[in-house]
Write a protein that holds these residues in place. Structure first.
Motif, PDB file in Angstrom:
ATOM      1  N   ALA A  64       0.817  -1.215   0.000  1.00  0.00           N
ATOM      2  CA  ALA A  64       0.000   0.000   0.000  1.00  0.00           C
ATOM      3  C   ALA A  64       0.847   1.260   0.000  1.00  0.00           C
ATOM      4  CB  ALA A  64      -0.928  -0.012   1.210  1.00  0.00           C
ATOM      5  N   ASP A  65       2.088   1.147   0.475  1.00  0.00           N
ATOM      6  CA  ASP A  65       2.974   2.310   0.531  1.00  0.00           C
ATOM      7  C   ASP A  65       3.659   2.589  -0.802  1.00  0.00           C
ATOM      8  OD1 ASP A  65       4.383  -0.117   0.806  1.00  0.00           O
ATOM      9  OD2 ASP A  65       6.087   0.887   1.745  1.00  0.00           O
ATOM     10  N   ARG A  66       3.406   1.771  -1.832  1.00  0.00           N
ATOM     11  CA  ARG A  66       4.057   1.934  -3.142  1.00  0.00           C
ATOM     12  C   ARG A  66       3.037   2.235  -4.235  1.00  0.00           C
ATOM     13  NH1 ARG A  66       8.931  -0.689  -2.641  1.00  0.00           N
ATOM     14  NH2 ARG A  66       9.698   0.777  -4.212  1.00  0.00           N
ATOM     15  N   GLU A  67       1.952   2.901  -3.876  1.00  0.00           N
ATOM     16  CA  GLU A  67       0.897   3.189  -4.845  1.00  0.00           C
ATOM     17  C   GLU A  67       1.439   3.964  -6.044  1.00  0.00           C
ATOM     18  OE1 GLU A  67      -3.369   3.985  -3.686  1.00  0.00           O
ATOM     19  OE2 GLU A  67      -2.770   6.006  -4.347  1.00  0.00           O
ATOM     20  N   MET A  68       1.016   3.556  -7.234  1.00  0.00           N
ATOM     21  CA  MET A  68       1.474   4.160  -8.473  1.00  0.00           C
ATOM     22  C   MET A  68       0.292   4.777  -9.213  1.00  0.00           C
ATOM     23  SD  MET A  68       4.056   1.081  -9.569  1.00  0.00           S
ATOM     24  CE  MET A  68       5.383   2.189 -10.024  1.00  0.00           C
ATOM     25  N   THR A  69       0.592   5.701 -10.149  1.00  0.00           N
ATOM     26  CA  THR A  69      -0.468   6.401 -10.876  1.00  0.00           C
ATOM     27  C   THR A  69      -0.269   6.237 -12.375  1.00  0.00           C
ATOM     28  OG1 THR A  69      -0.663   8.057  -9.114  1.00  0.00           O
ATOM     29  CG2 THR A  69      -1.585   8.620 -11.273  1.00  0.00           C
ATOM     30  N   LEU A  70      -1.314   5.726 -13.057  1.00  0.00           N
ATOM     31  CA  LEU A  70      -1.337   5.654 -14.510  1.00  0.00           C
ATOM     32  C   LEU A  70      -2.272   6.739 -15.026  1.00  0.00           C
ATOM     33  CD1 LEU A  70      -1.618   1.798 -15.143  1.00  0.00           C
ATOM     34  CD2 LEU A  70       0.417   3.179 -14.705  1.00  0.00           C
ATOM     35  N   LEU A  71      -1.908   7.368 -16.136  1.00  0.00           N
ATOM     36  CA  LEU A  71      -2.685   8.457 -16.722  1.00  0.00           C
ATOM     37  C   LEU A  71      -3.336   7.985 -18.021  1.00  0.00           C
ATOM     38  CD1 LEU A  71      -0.087  11.346 -16.228  1.00  0.00           C
ATOM     39  CD2 LEU A  71      -2.045  10.786 -14.763  1.00  0.00           C
ATOM     40  N   PHE A  72      -4.647   8.252 -18.162  1.00  0.00           N
ATOM     41  CA  PHE A  72      -5.393   7.806 -19.332  1.00  0.00           C
ATOM     42  C   PHE A  72      -6.201   8.949 -19.929  1.00  0.00           C
ATOM     43  CE2 PHE A  72      -4.762   3.935 -16.862  1.00  0.00           C
ATOM     44  CZ  PHE A  72      -4.315   3.054 -17.837  1.00  0.00           C
ATOM     45  N   ASP A  73      -6.325   8.903 -21.252  1.00  0.00           N
ATOM     46  CA  ASP A  73      -7.220   9.838 -21.922  1.00  0.00           C
ATOM     47  C   ASP A  73      -8.645   9.635 -21.420  1.00  0.00           C
ATOM     48  OD1 ASP A  73      -5.310  11.012 -23.648  1.00  0.00           O
ATOM     49  OD2 ASP A  73      -5.475   9.334 -25.040  1.00  0.00           O
ATOM     50  N   PRO A  74      -9.439  10.715 -21.295  1.00  0.00           N
ATOM     51  CA  PRO A  74     -10.846  10.561 -20.925  1.00  0.00           C
ATOM     52  C   PRO A  74     -11.554   9.613 -21.903  1.00  0.00           C
ATOM     53  CG  PRO A  74     -10.209  12.867 -20.827  1.00  0.00           C
ATOM     54  CD  PRO A  74      -9.049  12.133 -21.451  1.00  0.00           C
ATOM     55  N   GLY A  75     -12.326   8.684 -21.359  1.00  0.00           N
ATOM     56  CA  GLY A  75     -13.026   7.716 -22.188  1.00  0.00           C
ATOM     57  C   GLY A  75     -12.195   6.528 -22.601  1.00  0.00           C
ATOM     58  N   HIS A  76     -10.920   6.548 -22.231  1.00  0.00           N
ATOM     59  CA  HIS A  76     -10.034   5.443 -22.605  1.00  0.00           C
ATOM     60  C   HIS A  76      -9.370   4.855 -21.361  1.00  0.00           C
ATOM     61  CE1 HIS A  76      -7.932   3.165 -25.676  1.00  0.00           C
ATOM     62  NE2 HIS A  76      -6.770   3.419 -25.118  1.00  0.00           N
ATOM     63  N   ALA A  77      -9.992   5.079 -20.212  1.00  0.00           N
ATOM     64  CA  ALA A  77      -9.372   4.707 -18.946  1.00  0.00           C
ATOM     65  C   ALA A  77      -9.390   3.201 -18.732  1.00  0.00           C
ATOM     66  CB  ALA A  77     -10.076   5.404 -17.779  1.00  0.00           C
ATOM     67  N   LEU A  78      -8.480   2.740 -17.898  1.00  0.00           N
ATOM     68  CA  LEU A  78      -8.308   1.313 -17.660  1.00  0.00           C
ATOM     69  C   LEU A  78      -9.540   0.688 -17.036  1.00  0.00           C
ATOM     70  CD1 LEU A  78      -6.399  -1.116 -17.769  1.00  0.00           C
ATOM     71  CD2 LEU A  78      -5.468  -0.394 -15.564  1.00  0.00           C
ATOM     72  N   ASP A  79     -10.219   1.419 -16.146  1.00  0.00           N
ATOM     73  CA  ASP A  79     -11.393   0.828 -15.504  1.00  0.00           C
ATOM     74  C   ASP A  79     -12.492   0.523 -16.515  1.00  0.00           C
ATOM     75  OD1 ASP A  79     -11.792   3.523 -15.956  1.00  0.00           O
ATOM     76  OD2 ASP A  79     -12.795   3.908 -14.040  1.00  0.00           O
ATOM     77  N   GLU A  80     -12.663   1.384 -17.523  1.00  0.00           N
ATOM     78  CA  GLU A  80     -13.651   1.127 -18.563  1.00  0.00           C
ATOM     79  C   GLU A  80     -13.251  -0.074 -19.404  1.00  0.00           C
ATOM     80  OE1 GLU A  80     -16.401   0.836 -21.507  1.00  0.00           O
ATOM     81  OE2 GLU A  80     -16.564   1.765 -19.519  1.00  0.00           O
ATOM     82  N   ARG A  81     -11.963  -0.210 -19.713  1.00  0.00           N
ATOM     83  CA  ARG A  81     -11.524  -1.338 -20.530  1.00  0.00           C
ATOM     84  C   ARG A  81     -11.643  -2.657 -19.780  1.00  0.00           C
ATOM     85  NH1 ARG A  81      -5.966   0.737 -22.899  1.00  0.00           N
ATOM     86  NH2 ARG A  81      -6.334   2.472 -21.488  1.00  0.00           N
ATOM     87  N   ILE A  82     -11.451  -2.631 -18.460  1.00  0.00           N
ATOM     88  CA  ILE A  82     -11.628  -3.840 -17.663  1.00  0.00           C
ATOM     89  C   ILE A  82     -13.085  -4.284 -17.687  1.00  0.00           C
ATOM     90  CG2 ILE A  82     -11.646  -4.689 -15.289  1.00  0.00           C
ATOM     91  CD1 ILE A  82      -8.965  -3.330 -14.879  1.00  0.00           C
ATOM     92  N   VAL A  83     -14.005  -3.339 -17.595  1.00  0.00           N
ATOM     93  CA  VAL A  83     -15.426  -3.685 -17.708  1.00  0.00           C
ATOM     94  C   VAL A  83     -15.732  -4.229 -19.104  1.00  0.00           C
ATOM     95  CG1 VAL A  83     -17.777  -2.771 -17.731  1.00  0.00           C
ATOM     96  CG2 VAL A  83     -16.177  -2.059 -15.938  1.00  0.00           C
ATOM     97  N   ALA A  84     -15.242  -3.533 -20.141  1.00  0.00           N
ATOM     98  CA  ALA A  84     -15.527  -3.948 -21.516  1.00  0.00           C
ATOM     99  C   ALA A  84     -14.975  -5.329 -21.837  1.00  0.00           C
ATOM    100  CB  ALA A  84     -14.939  -2.920 -22.491  1.00  0.00           C
ATOM    101  N   GLU A  85     -13.854  -5.682 -21.215  1.00  0.00           N
ATOM    102  CA  GLU A  85     -13.232  -6.981 -21.483  1.00  0.00           C
ATOM    103  C   GLU A  85     -14.154  -8.136 -21.125  1.00  0.00           C
ATOM    104  OE1 GLU A  85      -9.927  -9.122 -22.942  1.00  0.00           O
ATOM    105  OE2 GLU A  85     -10.198  -6.951 -22.844  1.00  0.00           O
ATOM    106  N   GLN A  86     -15.067  -7.909 -20.179  1.00  0.00           N
ATOM    107  CA  GLN A  86     -15.962  -8.984 -19.742  1.00  0.00           C
ATOM    108  C   GLN A  86     -17.066  -9.288 -20.757  1.00  0.00           C
ATOM    109  OE1 GLN A  86     -16.823  -8.765 -15.311  1.00  0.00           O
ATOM    110  NE2 GLN A  86     -16.030  -6.703 -15.670  1.00  0.00           N
ATOM    111  N   PHE A  87     -17.216  -8.420 -21.773  1.00  0.00           N
ATOM    112  CA  PHE A  87     -18.272  -8.612 -22.756  1.00  0.00           C
ATOM    113  C   PHE A  87     -17.717  -9.022 -24.117  1.00  0.00           C
ATOM    114  CE2 PHE A  87     -19.964  -5.906 -19.472  1.00  0.00           C
ATOM    115  CZ  PHE A  87     -21.220  -6.436 -19.259  1.00  0.00           C
TER     116      PHE A  87
END
Length: 256
Positions: free
Chosen positions: A231-254
């Protein structure tokens, strides 16, 4: 984020894009940067993240896909709009795993993993592994090719190939997934809170040697492995709006 560093893979496409970016923008050494631009594929992104973990200087990373899959990356739209894209980017927090492996001779090895920690049999002999969660034995003996513990970021990688669950990025969960299990044959794995501390102990290690891999880093002939979220090594990824990783993880399930 005015001061940017750049790292890139050695593929022809990535080198060409990096050259175009360097012609349009001024980059600084990573030690002086506010953020890193990683040009290549997911492997380039993972290398950049691991390099930061190694030197303990963690800054945001904006990935540009010039590789194959590019699950952790953004599309390349040319060199001109880089600064405006980074200014408008959505930040996603990623917490890596911290692994401590103890080998049969007692040596200890500590590595981090952004995707997963996997235990794999080294020979034709089936691996036999005891699995404990928070000090309590949950599986006395898992027999098969191995077992892995995945973060949400890694849940669409090796974990998915092993029939593990896809985890939403903000779920704060871990996927514990068997790899080609023989016994118990119908155990599908488990979804654990990210606060869990998981210990793997190898049964019959001399006869059935097992290796552990934290992303790309391998330790062979292990006796036991301890894994938990760093938890002490949290990292940050930057994504274009609408192209974020959380959306792609959801989309991968379909995807069918």
């Amino acid at each position: 984020m005015e001061r940017l560093a750049i790292v890139y893979s050695q593929s022809d496409r990535a080198r060409k894009a990096a050259k175009e970016l360097c012609e349009r923008h001024t980059f600084v050494p990573i030690e002086e940067a506010d953020a890193v631009v990683a040009v290549g594929g997911d492997g380039t992104m993972l290398d950049a993240l691991h390099d930061m973990l190694d030197v303990e200087r963690i800054i945001p990373v904006f990935g540009i896909n010039l590789g194959t899959v590019g699950f952790l990356m953004n599309r390349y739209h040319g060199a001109g709009d880089l600064m405006s894209r980074i200014a408008a980017a959505k930040a996603m927090a990623v917490r890596p795993l911290r692994m401590e492996a103890v080998t049969q001779d007692g040596a200890r090895h500590t590595h981090s993993a952004i995707n997963e920690v996997s235990l794999l049999r080294e020979t034709r002999q089936t691996a036999k592994v005891e699995i404990s969660v928070n000090g309590k034995v949950r599986i006395g003996e898992l027999a098969g090719d191995g077992v892995l513990l995945s973060t949400p970021v890694g849940s669409t990688a090796y974990n998915l190939s092993a029939n593990g669950p896809i985890l939403p990025l903000d779920s704060r969960m871990l996927a514990l997934t068997p790899i080609s299990p023989f016994r118990p044959r119908r155990w599908p794995g488990a979804i654990l809170p990210e606060t869990s501390k998981v210990t793997f102990r190898v049964r019959e290690p001399a006869k059935r040697p097992v290796a552990v891999v934290a992303d790309q880093r391998e330790v062979r002939d292990i006796a036991e492995v301890h894994v938990e979220i760093a938890a002490d090594r949290e990292m940050t990824l930057l994504f274009d709006p609408g192209h974020a990783l959380d959306e792609r993880i959801v989309a991968e399930q379909f995807i069918t």
